[in-house]
Scaffold this active site. Structure first.
Site, mmCIF file in Angstrom:
data_model
loop_
_atom_site.group_PDB
_atom_site.id
_atom_site.type_symbol
_atom_site.label_atom_id
_atom_site.label_comp_id
_atom_site.label_asym_id
_atom_site.label_seq_id
_atom_site.Cartn_x
_atom_site.Cartn_y
_atom_site.Cartn_z
ATOM 1 N N SER A 62 0.827 -1.200 0.000
ATOM 2 C CA SER A 62 0.000 0.000 0.000
ATOM 3 C C SER A 62 0.858 1.246 0.000
ATOM 4 O O SER A 62 1.936 1.272 0.577
ATOM 5 C CB SER A 62 -0.919 0.017 1.218
ATOM 6 O OG SER A 62 -1.674 1.215 1.197
ATOM 7 N N LYS B 144 -4.353 -6.968 3.389
ATOM 8 C CA LYS B 144 -4.382 -5.819 2.464
ATOM 9 C C LYS B 144 -5.816 -5.511 2.031
ATOM 10 O O LYS B 144 -6.213 -4.353 1.904
ATOM 11 C CB LYS B 144 -3.495 -6.099 1.234
ATOM 12 C CG LYS B 144 -3.580 -5.018 0.152
ATOM 13 C CD LYS B 144 -3.152 -3.662 0.679
ATOM 14 C CE LYS B 144 -3.022 -2.530 -0.295
ATOM 15 N NZ LYS B 144 -3.962 -2.290 -1.313
ATOM 16 N N HIS C 211 -7.387 -3.669 4.805
ATOM 17 C CA HIS C 211 -6.819 -2.306 4.765
ATOM 18 C C HIS C 211 -7.646 -1.461 3.791
ATOM 19 O O HIS C 211 -8.040 -0.331 4.092
ATOM 20 C CB HIS C 211 -5.350 -2.381 4.321
ATOM 21 C CG HIS C 211 -4.766 -1.088 3.852
ATOM 22 N ND1 HIS C 211 -5.056 -0.534 2.619
ATOM 23 C CD2 HIS C 211 -3.912 -0.216 4.443
ATOM 24 C CE1 HIS C 211 -4.419 0.603 2.465
ATOM 25 N NE2 HIS C 211 -3.713 0.830 3.563
ATOM 26 N N ASN C 212 -7.922 -2.020 2.622
ATOM 27 C CA ASN C 212 -8.678 -1.267 1.624
ATOM 28 C C ASN C 212 -10.122 -1.025 2.058
ATOM 29 O O ASN C 212 -10.684 0.026 1.767
ATOM 30 C CB ASN C 212 -8.647 -1.991 0.271
ATOM 31 C CG ASN C 212 -7.337 -1.751 -0.455
ATOM 32 O OD1 ASN C 212 -6.308 -1.506 0.173
ATOM 33 N ND2 ASN C 212 -7.352 -1.812 -1.772
ATOM 34 N N GLU D 288 -9.965 1.814 4.193
ATOM 35 C CA GLU D 288 -9.717 2.963 3.301
ATOM 36 C C GLU D 288 -11.046 3.477 2.708
ATOM 37 O O GLU D 288 -11.309 4.686 2.696
ATOM 38 C CB GLU D 288 -8.759 2.500 2.192
ATOM 39 C CG GLU D 288 -8.487 3.473 1.071
ATOM 40 C CD GLU D 288 -7.610 2.816 -0.026
ATOM 41 O OE1 GLU D 288 -6.548 2.256 0.312
ATOM 42 O OE2 GLU D 288 -7.991 2.872 -1.213
HETATM 43 C C1 6PG Z 1 -3.237 1.267 -1.668
HETATM 44 C C2 6PG Z 1 -4.553 1.464 -2.371
HETATM 45 C C3 6PG Z 1 -4.506 0.853 -3.720
HETATM 46 C C4 6PG Z 1 -5.579 1.404 -4.640
HETATM 47 C C5 6PG Z 1 -6.938 0.893 -4.326
HETATM 48 C C6 6PG Z 1 -8.011 1.728 -4.979
HETATM 49 O O1 6PG Z 1 -3.290 0.701 -0.588
HETATM 50 O O2 6PG Z 1 -2.205 1.701 -2.187
HETATM 51 O O3 6PG Z 1 -5.579 0.885 -1.645
HETATM 52 O O4 6PG Z 1 -4.538 -0.520 -3.547
HETATM 53 O O5 6PG Z 1 -5.575 2.785 -4.621
HETATM 54 O O6 6PG Z 1 -7.004 -0.401 -4.833
HETATM 55 O O7 6PG Z 1 -9.147 0.984 -4.927
HETATM 56 P P1 6PG Z 1 -10.467 1.392 -5.623
HETATM 57 O O8 6PG Z 1 -10.152 1.647 -7.078
HETATM 58 O O9 6PG Z 1 -11.356 0.235 -5.432
HETATM 59 O O10 6PG Z 1 -10.936 2.639 -4.958
#
Ligand code: 6PG
Length: 471
Positions: A129, A183, A186-187, A190
């Site tokens: 990430s 991960k 984590h998302n 996010e």
């Molecule tokens: C990270 C982000 C990366 C990406 C996401 C965006 O940790 O660096 O999470 O993995 O920006 O996958 O996800 P979406 O396109 O689903 O918003």
């Protein structure tokens, strides 16, 4: 050909290239492979000062690597990962290590790990990430799988990862697909944080009638306090960014239909499978989907009366909004970590939640000041079931609960949609309820389907003849 490179990267798009440059910066002899000659050229240009080279022939690339080979994939998740592995296999030797660093679904990682270990290869799924900048200058890294293989990778990964107080933002996550699972969660967190920031913006814009400049200033002030985080920092900057075309603020010209690549949805799907609720993350996923119904929203906006929201004391409200955001963000982390707690049991991932909080403190998209408190909570109590149960967190949440209630109730009363804020509050209220009304659900199930219920005053399962009540 003489073996010389410590690691080879397959996929020289921005992430792969940047990670490779990061490794070269740290003094590792690394190389890359890509089918696209433009990508090879770009790596050679960007890596000129490191004398970085790359191959367009897979055979030459494989032949250039030290044994056991360390091969990292940064290619789009899905079938491409399988086709790259298929191409690689005839060229590899037993003991070689393949690291999938994309956002692969953890069940795909489990399958691939099992298949490859049957052929004597080591495979591990690794979440990375931090976006482009993170890859180049220090990401947060979540590797899971074969521990021996991790031993072969540890030095490189620790060198290239972000550091917080000198500690690397990477640790061995656990066996199997645990790296990709962590991960994914984590998302999910996010998604929730992004949705909460979007709702805070909506409240400031439509309830407080703040300008973009004012919104920027509020976000900036919050970012100087306990809410300090990468996503808040990015968000504040968005409100200062001018559009070249119109001279206005770019944010006002962006369509209000959110896209996604799937990791948030996977988090919600898995949470349902594990029967472990993460409502704020679910709301964040659903609200992105709901935003896509633009024409329906436009029609309904005309069908129904639009309430006019007014706030008397704006200064007081903005203080409460900061409290509400803090409460909801902590709740979103709590939900994600609770899901990890359950996954660790169900999938036998042996997750160390304090170590996960530690590696999220730097480099990743959800890095935040308050992760220090979360880290401390799990460090003190490695078996902590839920973040709400930590005394320090509980004290903080109790203090700001009135602000949270005020923001949610005011916005709900006047028709401003706050799905992530509201769900965080009801989640909290449900979890702190000793006797929920779920007894009635059980009674209803037994009434119409003879599904049985348990009693508070006796062991066993029971069925009642409810029909007389029905008549
Ligand atoms: C990270 C982000 C990366 C990406 C996401 C965006 O940790 O660096 O999470 O993995 O920006 O996958 O996800 P979406 O396109 O689903 O918003």
């Amino acid at each position: 050909m003489e073996s010389k490179f410590t690691l080879g990267m397959i996929g020289l798009g921005t992430m792969g290239r940047n990670l490779l440059l990061n490794m070269a910066d740290k003094g590792f002899a690394v190389t890359g492979y890509d089918k696209d000659p433009k990508m090879i050229q770009k790596l050679k240009e960007d890596g000129a000062k490191h004398n970085l080279t790359a191959y367009s022939s897979l055979e030459d690339f494989i032949g250039s690597l030290e044994l056991p080979r360390r091969i990292m994939l940064l290619v789009p998740a899905g079938p491409i990962v399988d086709s790259v592995i298929l191409e690689l296999l005839p060229l590899l030797d037993k003991g070689d290590i393949i690291i999938d660093s994309g956002n692969s679904h953890f069940t795909d990682t489990s399958k691939r790990a099992a298949e490859l270990s049957g052929q004597g290869m080591h495979f591990f799924g690794m979440g990375i990430s931090g976006g482009e900048e993170g890859a180049r200058f220090g990401p947060s890294i979540m590797p899971g799988g074969d521990k021996t293989a991790y031993g072969e990778m540890k030095e490189i990964l620790e060198a290239v990862s972000a550091k917080v107080n000198g500690d690397p933002c990477v640790a061995y996550i656990g066996p199997g697909a645990s790296g990709h699972f962590v991960k994914m969660v984590h998302n999910g967190i996010e998604y929730a944080m992004m949705q909460l920031l979007a709702e805070a913006y909506d409240i400031m814009k439509n309830a407080l009638e703040y300008s973009n400049e004012q919104i920027h200033d509020v976000f900036e002030q919050w970012n100087n306090g306990r809410l300090q985080s990468f996503l808040l920092e990015v968000t504040k900057d968005i409100f200062a960014f001018k559009d070249e075309k119109t001279g206005g603020y770019l944010v006002d010209y962006i369509k209000d239909e959110a896209k996604s690549k799937g990791t948030g949805k996977w988090t919600s799907q898995v949470s349902m499978d594990l029967q472990l609720p993460i409502p704020s993350i679910n709301e964040a996923v659903s609200t992105r989907d709901l935003s896509k119904f633009k024409s329906l929203r436009t029609a309904l906006a005309k069908t129904y009366t639009q309430d006019k929201y007014t706030v008397g004391d704006k200064d007081k409200f903005i203080v409460e909004l900061e409290q509400a955001l803090y409460f909801a963000v902590i709740s979103s982390y709590a939900q994600g970590l609770h899901l990890l707690w359950q996954a660790s049991i169900t999938y036998e991932y042996e997750l160390n939640l304090h170590e996960i909080a530690q590696i999220w403190r730097g480099g990743c998209i959800i890095r935040a000041e308050f992760l220090e408190d979360i880290y401390q909570a799990y460090k003190k109590q490695p078996d902590l079931e839920h973040l709400y149960a930590d005394a320090g967190i509980a004290k903080k949440l109790e203090e700001i609960l009135p602000g949270m209630r005020s923001v949610v109730s005011h916005t709900v009363l006047t028709g401003l949609a706050v799905p992530a804020f509201a769900s965080a509050l009801t989640y909290f209220d449900s979890l702190k309820t000793e006797r929920m009304p779920s007894n009635l659900i059980q009674a209803q199930r037994d009434f119409f389907g003879a599904h049985q219920f348990e009693r508070t005053d006796a062991e066993g399962t029971f069925h009642a003849l409810w029909n007389p009540v029905k008549s």
